[in-house]
Write an enzyme that holds these catalytic residues in place. Structure first.
Site, PDB file in Angstrom:
ATOM      1  N   ASP A 331       4.501  50.859  -4.471  1.00  0.00           N
ATOM      2  CA  ASP A 331       5.574  51.844  -4.448  1.00  0.00           C
ATOM      3  C   ASP A 331       6.633  51.314  -3.470  1.00  0.00           C
ATOM      4  O   ASP A 331       6.326  50.474  -2.621  1.00  0.00           O
ATOM      5  CB  ASP A 331       5.016  53.185  -3.978  1.00  0.00           C
ATOM      6  CG  ASP A 331       6.100  54.233  -3.824  1.00  0.00           C
ATOM      7  OD1 ASP A 331       6.957  54.330  -4.712  1.00  0.00           O
ATOM      8  OD2 ASP A 331       6.093  54.943  -2.793  1.00  0.00           O
ATOM      9  N   THR A 333       9.486  53.406  -1.610  1.00  0.00           N
ATOM     10  CA  THR A 333       9.820  54.249  -0.476  1.00  0.00           C
ATOM     11  C   THR A 333       8.570  54.670   0.284  1.00  0.00           C
ATOM     12  O   THR A 333       7.637  55.239  -0.281  1.00  0.00           O
ATOM     13  CB  THR A 333      10.579  55.504  -0.946  1.00  0.00           C
ATOM     14  OG1 THR A 333      11.715  55.095  -1.709  1.00  0.00           O
ATOM     15  CG2 THR A 333      11.036  56.332   0.236  1.00  0.00           C
ATOM     16  N   ASP A 527       1.542  55.989  -1.099  1.00  0.00           N
ATOM     17  CA  ASP A 527       1.401  56.836   0.084  1.00  0.00           C
ATOM     18  C   ASP A 527       0.175  57.740   0.034  1.00  0.00           C
ATOM     19  O   ASP A 527      -0.086  58.487   0.966  1.00  0.00           O
ATOM     20  CB  ASP A 527       2.659  57.678   0.304  1.00  0.00           C
ATOM     21  CG  ASP A 527       2.927  58.636  -0.852  1.00  0.00           C
ATOM     22  OD1 ASP A 527       2.035  58.805  -1.708  1.00  0.00           O
ATOM     23  OD2 ASP A 527       4.017  59.222  -0.894  1.00  0.00           O
TER      24      ASP A 527
END
Length: 637
Positions: A331, A333, A527
């Site tokens: 990913d 961000t 995340d």
């Protein structure tokens, strides 16, 4: 300290001044083990007396029966309940064959030596588990509770949520919580794997099991007992042992079908040689028991080594998968970038307004906005301007920006569409083709300029990706919901092979499935919350920044306790080292030793007693080769 008692592992805390090198061994020597020592000693003594002609054959038979009883009991139980033929059955058969074949003394000596070998192997394995687990650390059993009457020492089990505990220099923090007052430096190595102490002050989060190296802290209790991050780490490491790696499952399957093959082989040899001694010798070297030792201890050691480095691996299956991964998907961000946008350029198009004024007015308009881009503008202005004005009026325009009145000026701060919708002509290029996000500013219905903002790369990201490539990862991929230009700019800086942008969560899942359909083994790094579907779809899901977050610990197969991409390369290095160690155990510790032993037995070079002594070799080799994972140098750990 961890102790292994009756098949279970429990944690106890031993004061530093009471710990001795033998304390762990004493805890492992349970009542049942002392009985086993006595049984081995009696059987060995009677075998010695028989050899010297001091006792009759009947006494030797009784001694053999006493020695065989626990083996038969365990072996039959395993055979009935788990359909598993282990060392106990093989030793029993070998001893009985020797006894009924007229080699009673050889059978007794064989049994004693094998019993000693298995006792030492079992004790060392349990001791290794205990010492490996102890690497993670412990939590104190008492806490200094602050009350209206003063401070008092109480058991941690007596604490309640909302209590305040005092932790001083050199003491371990007993709970998860936040600092109410005081300052200090805390070593959080047991949680994050980072040895550099972190400064703590009012509002800072602290974890159970970490050590206050300087200062003193009043901590508000927020999590206790099994709910603390430390306890969740312990639970993960314990449960990880149950998640078998494919190579371990294969070893179990091989052991299952090998047994009937071995017995057919032995029957064939006996029909040809009619030699009981040879059959007894071969029984020792054809036992598949060492196959069961080749993998588990490696996985325990590797998982504990990773936990010590702030990397939580939920089972051997994920270690092996990570070792074999050839595509790493990230990913953007919060993973490759720090998710901390910052102003990188201020472009003025109105000669009457300079950069400082443009930034000051935009920051005043944005100061009430919670948008990350607005925060970046305010933060940049704060560094240069002592005081930022409060807007006289403010309106948040969803998906566009803000409208505000500052120092008598009517301001529009946001994207180009906001300005155009309000009749402002955007005359300067506001392209984000270079990966920067433009924030347009209009003053009194006149276009004033653009503030360019870019997300910052996570420190060490490029080096971590290089290490992964060097470890054999064939392709690195970025999957992001951000626009193509911004994604490409980040990817170019990091040297990422492939970029897919403007993706929804379901699109990331499809992308991973596509790689898998092409035969790649895929690891997904995210995340741990927003990327949960993609993490679940990948062969290995790796969650960034799991420290203190239950969601991150549950969402992925591997959780990094800090937002450090170098931990991924370290996890990969540990996984590859563990997989190589398993291969070494199977090839050298089991394969070579057993093939040589069988060959020597068929050639008549060794007999049962020599074979029993040599039988110690594979156990010792496998044990030493496995526990070395705790000590050897592994890149990044």
């Amino acid at each position: 300290m961890w102790t292994y008692i009756n098949g279970g592992i429990t944690m106890t805390t031993v004061p530093a001044d009471q710990k001795t090198p033998g304390s762990n061994l004493k805890a492992l020597m349970t009542h049942e083990r002392w009985i086993e020592v006595a049984r081995i000693a009696v059987t060995g003594l009677i075998a010695l007396l028989f050899w010297q002609g001091l006792v009759g054959i009947e006494i030797l038979w009784v001694a053999i029966a006493i020695g065989l009883y626990p083996l038969v009991k365990t072996g039959v139980a395993d055979l009935v309940r788990e359909r598993k033929v282990g060392t106990e059955i093989f030793v029993t058969v070998a001893t009985l064959v020797a006894v009924f074949g007229g080699e009673a003394l050889a059978g007794a000596v064989l049994m004693v030596i094998i019993l000693i070998a298995e006792f030492i192997a079992e004790l060392n394995t349990d001791r290794a588990r205990a010492s490996i687990k102890s690497l993670i650390g412990s939590v104190p059993q008492t806490a200094l509770l602050r009350t209206l009457e003063g401070e008092q020492s109480v058991p941690v089990s007596a604490l309640k949520l909302g209590d305040i505990v005092l932790v001083r220099t050199g003491e371990k923090i007993p709970v998860d919580g936040r600092v109410l007052s005081g300052q200090g430096a805390v070593n959080e190595a047991t949680i994050t794997g980072e040895s550099v102490p972190k400064d703590k002050a009012m509002g800072s989060q602290v974890f159970a099991g970490t050590v206050v190296e300087s200062g003193a802290l009043d901590v508000l209790v927020e999590q206790l007992g099994d709910d603390t991050t430390f306890s969740r780490i312990i639970a993960l490491v314990e449960n990880a042992e149950a998640e078998q790696a494919p190579v371990q499952k294969l070893a179990d399957k091989v052991a299952g079908w090998l047994i009937p093959v071995v017995f057919l082989f032995l029957i064939g040899v006996y029909l040809i040689t009619q030699d009981v001694r040879t059959i007894v010798t071969l029984l020792i070297f054809t036992s598949p028991a060492e196959l069961g030792l080749a993998t588990p201890l490696v996985m325990i050691a590797a998982i504990a080594r990773a936990a010590r480095s702030g990397i939580l691996i939920k089972g051997g299956i994920y270690l092996e998968s990570l070792a074999k991964v050839d595509v790493m998907v990230f990913d953007k961000t919060g993973t490759l970038t720090a998710n901390l946008p910052e102003v990188v350029q201020v472009l003025c198009v109105n000669p009457e307004i300079d950069e400082a004024t443009l930034l000051r007015l935009a920051a005043a308009a944005d100061r009430r906005s919670a948008h990350p881009l607005a925060k970046a503008v305010v933060q940049a202005a704060t560094k240069k301007i002592p005081a930022i004005s409060e807007p006289a009026s403010f309106e948040q325009l969803e998906g566009r920006g803000v409208r505000a009145t500052v120092e008598g000026y009517a301001l529009l701060v946001g994207n180009a569409a906001l300005l155009r919708e309000n009749g402002v002509e955007v005359t300067a290029a506001g392209s984000d083709a270079d990966g920067r996000t433009p924030v347009h500013v209009a003053v009194n219905d006149q276009f004033a300029g653009i503030i360019f903002i870019a997300d910052t790369l996570r420190p060490g990201a490029k080096a971590a990706l290089s290490h992964l490539k060097a470890s054999g990862v064939q392709r690195t991929v970025m999957l992001t919901g951000d626009n193509a230009a911004t994604a490409k700019a980040i990817a170019d800086q990091l040297g990422i092979d492939e970029v897919r942008s403007d993706l929804m969560p379901q699109d990331k899942v499809k992308a991973i499935a596509e790689f898998q359909s092409r035969g790649y083994r895929v690891a997904m790094v995210g995340d741990g919350v927003n990327d949960a579907p993609a993490l679940a779809r990948a062969d290995v899901g790796i969650a960034m920044g799991g420290g203190g977050t239950q969601a991150a610990l549950e969402a992925a197969d591997i959780a990094l306790m800090t937002d450090d991409l170098a931990k991924i390369a370290a996890a990969r290095a540990i996984a590859r080292k563990a997989y190589r160690t398993v291969q070494e155990n199977l090839l050298v510790g089991v394969g070579v030793v057993h093939v040589l032993g069988i060959s020597a037995a068929l050639l008549g070079w060794i007999g049962p007693i020599q074979a029993a002594i040599i039988h110690l070799g594979p156990d010792i080799l496998v044990f030493l080769n496995s526990v070395k994972l705790l000590k050897v140098r592994i890149s990044g750990t």
